[in-house]
Design a protein around this motif. Structure first.
Motif, PDB file in Angstrom:
ATOM      1  N   ASN A 190      39.420  13.922  46.975  1.00  0.00           N
ATOM      2  CA  ASN A 190      40.402  14.757  46.287  1.00  0.00           C
ATOM      3  C   ASN A 190      40.573  14.227  44.877  1.00  0.00           C
ATOM      4  OD1 ASN A 190      41.290  16.746  48.306  1.00  0.00           O
ATOM      5  ND2 ASN A 190      41.981  14.962  49.463  1.00  0.00           N
ATOM      6  N   ASN A 191      39.712  14.698  43.990  1.00  0.00           N
ATOM      7  CA  ASN A 191      39.653  14.177  42.632  1.00  0.00           C
ATOM      8  C   ASN A 191      40.329  15.084  41.606  1.00  0.00           C
ATOM      9  OD1 ASN A 191      38.324  12.627  40.260  1.00  0.00           O
ATOM     10  ND2 ASN A 191      37.486  14.690  40.035  1.00  0.00           N
ATOM     11  N   ALA A 192      40.373  16.396  41.866  1.00  0.00           N
ATOM     12  CA  ALA A 192      40.924  17.328  40.884  1.00  0.00           C
ATOM     13  C   ALA A 192      42.368  16.976  40.543  1.00  0.00           C
ATOM     14  CB  ALA A 192      40.852  18.755  41.421  1.00  0.00           C
ATOM     15  N   GLY A 193      42.682  17.006  39.263  1.00  0.00           N
ATOM     16  CA  GLY A 193      44.041  16.679  38.845  1.00  0.00           C
ATOM     17  C   GLY A 193      44.284  17.109  37.412  1.00  0.00           C
ATOM     18  N   ILE A 194      45.559  17.268  37.059  1.00  0.00           N
ATOM     19  CA  ILE A 194      45.939  17.578  35.686  1.00  0.00           C
ATOM     20  C   ILE A 194      47.012  16.584  35.248  1.00  0.00           C
ATOM     21  CG2 ILE A 194      45.362  20.019  35.911  1.00  0.00           C
ATOM     22  CD1 ILE A 194      48.371  20.607  36.160  1.00  0.00           C
ATOM     23  N   ASN A 195      47.104  16.358  33.939  1.00  0.00           N
ATOM     24  CA  ASN A 195      48.099  15.377  33.470  1.00  0.00           C
ATOM     25  C   ASN A 195      49.415  16.024  33.070  1.00  0.00           C
ATOM     26  OD1 ASN A 195      47.743  16.370  30.808  1.00  0.00           O
ATOM     27  ND2 ASN A 195      46.191  14.832  30.352  1.00  0.00           N
ATOM     28  N   GLY A 196      49.415  17.344  32.840  1.00  0.00           N
ATOM     29  CA  GLY A 196      50.659  18.031  32.513  1.00  0.00           C
ATOM     30  C   GLY A 196      51.006  18.055  31.045  1.00  0.00           C
ATOM     31  N   GLY A 197      50.162  17.439  30.223  1.00  0.00           N
ATOM     32  CA  GLY A 197      50.445  17.409  28.788  1.00  0.00           C
ATOM     33  C   GLY A 197      51.484  16.358  28.426  1.00  0.00           C
TER      34      GLY A 197
ATOM     35  N   ALA B  60      32.124   9.042  61.202  1.00  0.00           N
ATOM     36  CA  ALA B  60      32.820   8.058  60.354  1.00  0.00           C
ATOM     37  C   ALA B  60      33.377   8.751  59.114  1.00  0.00           C
ATOM     38  CB  ALA B  60      31.876   6.934  59.953  1.00  0.00           C
ATOM     39  N   PRO B  61      34.368   9.615  59.291  1.00  0.00           N
ATOM     40  CA  PRO B  61      34.890  10.390  58.161  1.00  0.00           C
ATOM     41  C   PRO B  61      35.713   9.550  57.187  1.00  0.00           C
ATOM     42  CG  PRO B  61      36.166  10.830  60.134  1.00  0.00           C
ATOM     43  CD  PRO B  61      35.035   9.956  60.558  1.00  0.00           C
ATOM     44  N   ARG B  62      35.611   9.922  55.915  1.00  0.00           N
ATOM     45  CA  ARG B  62      36.325   9.202  54.867  1.00  0.00           C
ATOM     46  C   ARG B  62      37.050  10.198  53.962  1.00  0.00           C
ATOM     47  NH1 ARG B  62      35.231   6.008  58.154  1.00  0.00           N
ATOM     48  NH2 ARG B  62      33.832   4.219  58.007  1.00  0.00           N
ATOM     49  N   ILE B  63      38.282   9.865  53.609  1.00  0.00           N
ATOM     50  CA  ILE B  63      39.037  10.652  52.635  1.00  0.00           C
ATOM     51  C   ILE B  63      39.504   9.712  51.533  1.00  0.00           C
ATOM     52  CG2 ILE B  63      41.084  12.066  52.189  1.00  0.00           C
ATOM     53  CD1 ILE B  63      40.977  13.005  55.084  1.00  0.00           C
ATOM     54  N   VAL B  64      39.165  10.055  50.307  1.00  0.00           N
ATOM     55  CA  VAL B  64      39.625   9.290  49.143  1.00  0.00           C
ATOM     56  C   VAL B  64      40.482  10.204  48.282  1.00  0.00           C
ATOM     57  CG1 VAL B  64      38.966   8.100  47.025  1.00  0.00           C
ATOM     58  CG2 VAL B  64      37.638   7.730  49.117  1.00  0.00           C
TER      59      VAL B  64
ATOM     60  N   LYS C  84      38.927   6.753  57.657  1.00  0.00           N
ATOM     61  CA  LYS C  84      39.450   5.798  56.684  1.00  0.00           C
ATOM     62  C   LYS C  84      40.008   6.643  55.535  1.00  0.00           C
ATOM     63  CE  LYS C  84      37.810   2.168  58.883  1.00  0.00           C
ATOM     64  NZ  LYS C  84      38.705   1.208  59.561  1.00  0.00           N
ATOM     65  N   VAL C  85      41.301   6.486  55.276  1.00  0.00           N
ATOM     66  CA  VAL C  85      41.989   7.300  54.269  1.00  0.00           C
ATOM     67  C   VAL C  85      42.656   6.375  53.268  1.00  0.00           C
ATOM     68  CG1 VAL C  85      43.714   9.089  53.873  1.00  0.00           C
ATOM     69  CG2 VAL C  85      42.467   9.024  56.059  1.00  0.00           C
ATOM     70  N   ASN C  86      42.263   6.466  52.017  1.00  0.00           N
ATOM     71  CA  ASN C  86      42.834   5.566  51.017  1.00  0.00           C
ATOM     72  C   ASN C  86      43.105   6.285  49.694  1.00  0.00           C
ATOM     73  OD1 ASN C  86      42.653   2.753  52.278  1.00  0.00           O
ATOM     74  ND2 ASN C  86      40.580   3.509  52.587  1.00  0.00           N
ATOM     75  N   ALA C  87      44.101   5.782  48.971  1.00  0.00           N
ATOM     76  CA  ALA C  87      44.367   6.220  47.600  1.00  0.00           C
ATOM     77  C   ALA C  87      43.669   5.226  46.676  1.00  0.00           C
ATOM     78  CB  ALA C  87      45.868   6.230  47.323  1.00  0.00           C
ATOM     79  N   VAL C  88      42.821   5.733  45.793  1.00  0.00           N
ATOM     80  CA  VAL C  88      42.018   4.855  44.942  1.00  0.00           C
ATOM     81  C   VAL C  88      42.223   5.209  43.476  1.00  0.00           C
ATOM     82  CG1 VAL C  88      39.682   4.093  44.362  1.00  0.00           C
ATOM     83  CG2 VAL C  88      40.277   4.548  46.752  1.00  0.00           C
ATOM     84  N   CYS C  89      42.562   4.196  42.695  1.00  0.00           N
ATOM     85  CA  CYS C  89      42.681   4.367  41.245  1.00  0.00           C
ATOM     86  C   CYS C  89      41.327   4.061  40.599  1.00  0.00           C
ATOM     87  CB  CYS C  89      43.748   3.416  40.691  1.00  0.00           C
ATOM     88  SG  CYS C  89      43.817   3.393  38.877  1.00  0.00           S
ATOM     89  N   PRO C  90      40.784   4.977  39.825  1.00  0.00           N
ATOM     90  CA  PRO C  90      39.493   4.723  39.188  1.00  0.00           C
ATOM     91  C   PRO C  90      39.572   3.792  37.982  1.00  0.00           C
ATOM     92  CG  PRO C  90      40.311   6.864  38.537  1.00  0.00           C
ATOM     93  CD  PRO C  90      41.277   6.338  39.563  1.00  0.00           C
ATOM     94  N   GLY C  91      40.804   3.494  37.548  1.00  0.00           N
ATOM     95  CA  GLY C  91      40.987   2.661  36.365  1.00  0.00           C
ATOM     96  C   GLY C  91      41.391   3.503  35.164  1.00  0.00           C
ATOM     97  N   PHE C  92      41.735   2.831  34.089  1.00  0.00           N
ATOM     98  CA  PHE C  92      42.119   3.509  32.847  1.00  0.00           C
ATOM     99  C   PHE C  92      40.830   3.838  32.099  1.00  0.00           C
ATOM    100  CE2 PHE C  92      44.417   3.096  28.521  1.00  0.00           C
ATOM    101  CZ  PHE C  92      44.713   4.451  28.519  1.00  0.00           C
ATOM    102  N   VAL C  93      40.293   5.011  32.393  1.00  0.00           N
ATOM    103  CA  VAL C  93      38.945   5.377  31.971  1.00  0.00           C
ATOM    104  C   VAL C  93      38.989   6.328  30.776  1.00  0.00           C
ATOM    105  CG1 VAL C  93      36.773   6.421  32.739  1.00  0.00           C
ATOM    106  CG2 VAL C  93      38.167   5.102  34.338  1.00  0.00           C
ATOM    107  N   ALA C  94      38.095   6.136  29.847  1.00  0.00           N
ATOM    108  CA  ALA C  94      38.013   7.000  28.669  1.00  0.00           C
ATOM    109  C   ALA C  94      37.384   8.331  29.046  1.00  0.00           C
ATOM    110  CB  ALA C  94      37.184   6.318  27.584  1.00  0.00           C
TER     111      ALA C  94
END
Length: 245
Positions: free
Chosen positions: A85-92, A132-136, A187-197
């Protein structure tokens, strides 16, 4: 061949994660709100020799779009091994706690939280058929209540009312989801990709999409001994990745 669905995958972190999982032998359903852009992204990957990819029109903020994507993918496979679940918006910006409107909050939560719920619930039956399902759930260390209440944290002054609150809610959903699936192979986890440019932050980040893709892919590919129900931000904790909520 394992199969993964990645939302918001036509550019930036989602696109790079698609590339890395393709390189690691996955078939990727590349979700994109705009099918034309998704198709162009898939063709770019195919030009690199990564042919096991198909663009899927998927607007996570639209229930009809999500159900249509589920129907289409369900006609192509009986099993889905991973969901990112990668889709996201910052809201401005700016995002004032006193001045941001309810409509602004609703718009951000519609994608960053409700969109994740829609997609997860729509595809859970296919995921349950995987051994072995995975949700990130792609989150952000900026949603940590603990860190944001600590004046010594380096991003303490980077306050925003919309985006971090939506990701904090996503983190709670991740905990609940992992708990409900605790007696399964999920395995279900919340993952931060980092402060990415990326375009998402006006390229102000310090990390690369390659680093981000690697962090997300890692938790798609974890084995039986891997964590579940955790908040992972390797940029914050380079040893275990586990981060305070």
């Amino acid at each position: 061949m394992k199969k993964v669905l990645i939302t918001g995958a036509n550019k930036s972190i989602g696109f790079e994660t698609s590339r890395q999982l393709l390189q690691n032998g996955y078939f990727v359903y590349l979700g994109a709100r705009d099918l034309e852009k998704g198709t162009a992204a898939a063709e770019k990957l195919k030009a690199e020799g990564l042919t096991n990819v198909e663009a899927i029109q998927l607007d996570v903020s639209n229930s009809e779009s999500v159900l249509a994507a589920r129907k289409l993918i369900g006609e192509k496979t009986e099993v889905l091994d991973a969901l990112i679940n990668n889709a996201g918006i910052n809201g401005g910006f700016p995002q004032s706690a006193l001045e941001a409107s309810i409509d602004q909050f609703k718009q951000v939560f519609e994608t960053n939280l409700y969109g994740v719920v829609r997609v997860t619930q729509a595809f859970i039956d296919l995921l349950k058929k995987s051994p072995a399902p995975r949700i990130v759930n792609v989150s952000s260390s900026g949603s940590s209540l603990t860190l944001h209440s600590d004046p010594s944290w380096k991003y303490y002054t980077h306050k925003a009312a919309l985006y971090p609150s939506s990701k904090a809610a996503l983190n709670m959903y991740t905990i609940d989801l992992a708990y409900e699936l605790r007696d399964t192979q999920f395995k279900v986890n919340a993952v931060c990709p980092g402060f990415v440019a990326t375009d998402f932050n006006g390229h102000r980040g310090t990390g690369t999409v390659q680093e981000a893709g690697s962090r997300i892919s890692k938790y798609v590919e974890i084995g039986e001994e891997g964590p579940t129900g955790k908040f992972i931000a390797e940029e914050y904790n380079s040893e275990t990745g586990e981060t305070p909520w």
